[in-house]
Design a protein around this motif. Sequence first.
Motif, short mmCIF file in Angstrom:
data_model
loop_
_atom_site.label_atom_id
_atom_site.label_comp_id
_atom_site.label_asym_id
_atom_site.label_seq_id
_atom_site.Cartn_x
_atom_site.Cartn_y
_atom_site.Cartn_z
N ASP A 57 34.80 94.42 98.68
CA ASP A 57 35.31 94.78 97.25
C ASP A 57 35.84 93.36 97.00
O ASP A 57 37.11 93.42 95.78
N THR A 58 35.72 92.24 97.36
CA THR A 58 36.27 91.36 97.32
C THR A 58 36.11 90.70 95.32
O THR A 58 35.08 91.36 95.45
N VAL A 59 37.13 90.18 94.93
CA VAL A 59 36.67 89.31 93.61
C VAL A 59 37.85 88.11 93.99
O VAL A 59 38.82 87.77 94.37
N SER A 60 36.66 87.03 94.02
CA SER A 60 37.25 85.90 93.18
C SER A 60 37.04 85.07 91.93
O SER A 60 36.37 86.43 90.98
N LEU A 61 38.34 84.17 92.33
CA LEU A 61 37.66 83.31 90.91
C LEU A 61 38.29 82.27 91.13
O LEU A 61 39.41 81.91 92.12
N THR A 62 37.51 81.85 90.13
CA THR A 62 37.75 79.63 90.14
C THR A 62 38.09 79.13 89.16
O THR A 62 37.08 79.76 87.85
N GLN A 63 38.91 78.05 89.18
CA GLN A 63 39.50 77.97 87.75
C GLN A 63 39.76 76.07 88.15
O GLN A 63 40.30 75.33 88.90
N ASP A 64 38.83 75.11 87.42
CA ASP A 64 39.12 73.99 87.85
C ASP A 64 40.35 73.45 87.10
O ASP A 64 40.90 72.98 85.80
N ILE A 65 41.48 73.63 87.73
CA ILE A 65 42.99 72.95 88.03
C ILE A 65 43.37 71.92 88.62
O ILE A 65 42.93 71.93 89.73
N TYR A 66 44.04 71.06 88.35
CA TYR A 66 44.24 69.49 89.35
C TYR A 66 46.24 70.50 90.14
O TYR A 66 46.81 69.68 89.39
N ASP A 67 46.17 70.65 90.96
CA ASP A 67 47.74 71.84 90.58
C ASP A 67 47.82 71.11 92.33
O ASP A 67 49.39 70.50 91.92
N PHE A 68 46.98 70.36 92.88
CA PHE A 68 46.87 69.69 93.93
C PHE A 68 45.80 69.08 94.85
O PHE A 68 44.92 69.76 94.48
N TRP A 69 46.13 67.79 94.68
CA TRP A 69 44.01 67.60 95.59
C TRP A 69 44.52 66.17 95.81
O TRP A 69 45.67 65.90 96.39
N ARG A 70 43.43 65.80 97.19
CA ARG A 70 43.81 64.44 98.23
C ARG A 70 42.30 64.09 96.75
O ARG A 70 41.57 64.02 98.16
N PRO A 71 42.34 62.59 96.64
CA PRO A 71 41.34 61.77 96.27
C PRO A 71 41.07 60.90 97.71
O PRO A 71 42.07 60.76 98.67
N ILE A 72 39.69 61.34 97.49
CA ILE A 72 39.59 59.96 99.33
C ILE A 72 40.40 58.89 99.28
O ILE A 72 40.59 58.34 99.02
N GLY A 73 40.32 58.78 100.28
CA GLY A 73 41.11 57.41 100.93
C GLY A 73 42.21 57.95 100.92
O GLY A 73 43.18 56.81 101.73
N HIS A 74 43.07 58.83 100.40
CA HIS A 74 44.45 59.13 100.24
C HIS A 74 45.54 60.14 100.94
O HIS A 74 44.24 60.94 101.87
N GLU A 75 46.05 59.44 102.50
CA GLU A 75 46.41 60.05 103.61
C GLU A 75 46.92 61.10 102.97
O GLU A 75 46.63 61.94 103.54
N TYR A 76 48.20 61.05 101.38
CA TYR A 76 48.50 62.30 101.07
C TYR A 76 48.10 62.84 100.42
O TYR A 76 47.96 62.10 99.02
N PRO A 77 48.45 64.24 99.76
CA PRO A 77 47.73 64.95 98.58
C PRO A 77 48.85 64.76 97.52
O PRO A 77 49.91 64.16 97.56
N LEU A 78 48.04 64.45 96.12
CA LEU A 78 48.74 64.80 95.20
C LEU A 78 49.24 65.79 94.87
O LEU A 78 47.66 66.56 94.80
#
Length: 384
Positions: free
Chosen positions: A174-195
């Motif tokens: 019964d699964t409902v999924s949702l995709t939205q392109d939002i930068y709320d939390f991300w970790r670019p390659i090479g970054h030890e911690y997320p932004l």
Amino acid sequence: MHVGIDKINFFVPSYFMDMTDLAHARNVDPNKFLIGIGQSQMAVAPKTQDIITFAMNAALPMLSPEDKAAIDMVIVGTESSIDESKASAIVLHRMLGIQPFARSFEIKEACYGATAGVQLALGHIQRNPKSKVLVVASDNARYGLNSGGEPTQGAGAVAMLISADPHILRLHQDTVSLTQDIYDFWRPIGHEYPLVEGALSNQTYIESFGKVWTEYQTRTGLTFADFAAMTFHVPYTKMGKKAMMSELEKETPELQERLLARYEESIVYSRRVGNLYTGSLYLSLISLLEQSQVLKAADRIGLFSYGSGTVAEFFSGELVEGYEAHLAKELHEDILDNRYALSLEEYEQFFTDTLLTDQDQVFEDSQLFSIQSIQNTIRHYNEL
Ligand code: CAA
């Protein structure tokens, strides 16, 4: 044929930071962390433990020789990968002694990755009813010292065996999924911690729940009244409650009271562990099943998965008769009760003493399992 969670287990490292001590050290009123965020303790890992050691400790105790012979897919959901190319699931497959003719890979989409693994496992078992799939959610949730996200860190893994005729939870399609392109939390390659855009991440989480829950009701005709409990991805224990209340506040006081009581049971472990990223939703499920005295067979449980970036998904399952016998309440409470409380200095030392994988080194860590050495950038673990 029913497919779902046959076995489930978690592991957290044996060190924690007390949130009152952290609040004092950061000149914050402890009630902000204890009540406002809803965390009492936070699991912290030493540099000799990583997503593979967490995953081994979570998966090994629950797997029988028959399981290892039947598993033909090993999936690790993580956003704390230790390699840009090779999947941690391959190392896990070998260390667990799973039969060789298997697929092993990693899934990344922030805290959502393990749910993608569970859904993939469901489809695989529907096509191959005799097979079993090991899905492990394993992460080290770190934002850094003195960061805005510091009180919402954590570490550990949840392992799940997905099979036909499961002993714990039958999952519905019964699964409902949702995709939205939002930068709320991300970790670019090479970054030890997320932004992190903290306020945006909270708002997107709440709105995502509203969207998938509304769509779910439209598609299925089900309402809150059809659910015995709702479980949530828990970055901190206030988060799922805020999202649930944004919709539940429209319902009767009795219904609100019933589902809020179950929510409190679902966050008992997270309150003492913090954010497990991919594992947090499934730690909530374990907590609910082990801490609730009122659930019974055939009860419908809701699961809300959220990964920043963002993907959200709502799905449900039905408790199987006798599920209680397949849990490990005492063991899990012992794990949480018998951890070492770090002083502030020790906690900060864990953050500053990072693992340097480009230097050959040997370590001493008595935890089964842990990194024993680094040679030619390769991590070597203690073996069975
Ligand atoms: N007593 C009681 N409550 C207090 C208080 C006190 N003395 N002082 C403050 N509070 C309350 C505030 O009123 C607030 O409650 P409400 O949200 O209900 O209003 C709560 O404590 C938190 O206060 P702030 O919003 O001021 O806290 P903050 O600015 O330090 O940020 C945070 C909190 C956004 C969670 C931050 O820790 C953060 O960025 N964490 C990482 C991101 C995160 O976890 N986001 C969650 C959604 S994203 C997701 O789920 C994916 C994932 O796993 C990362």
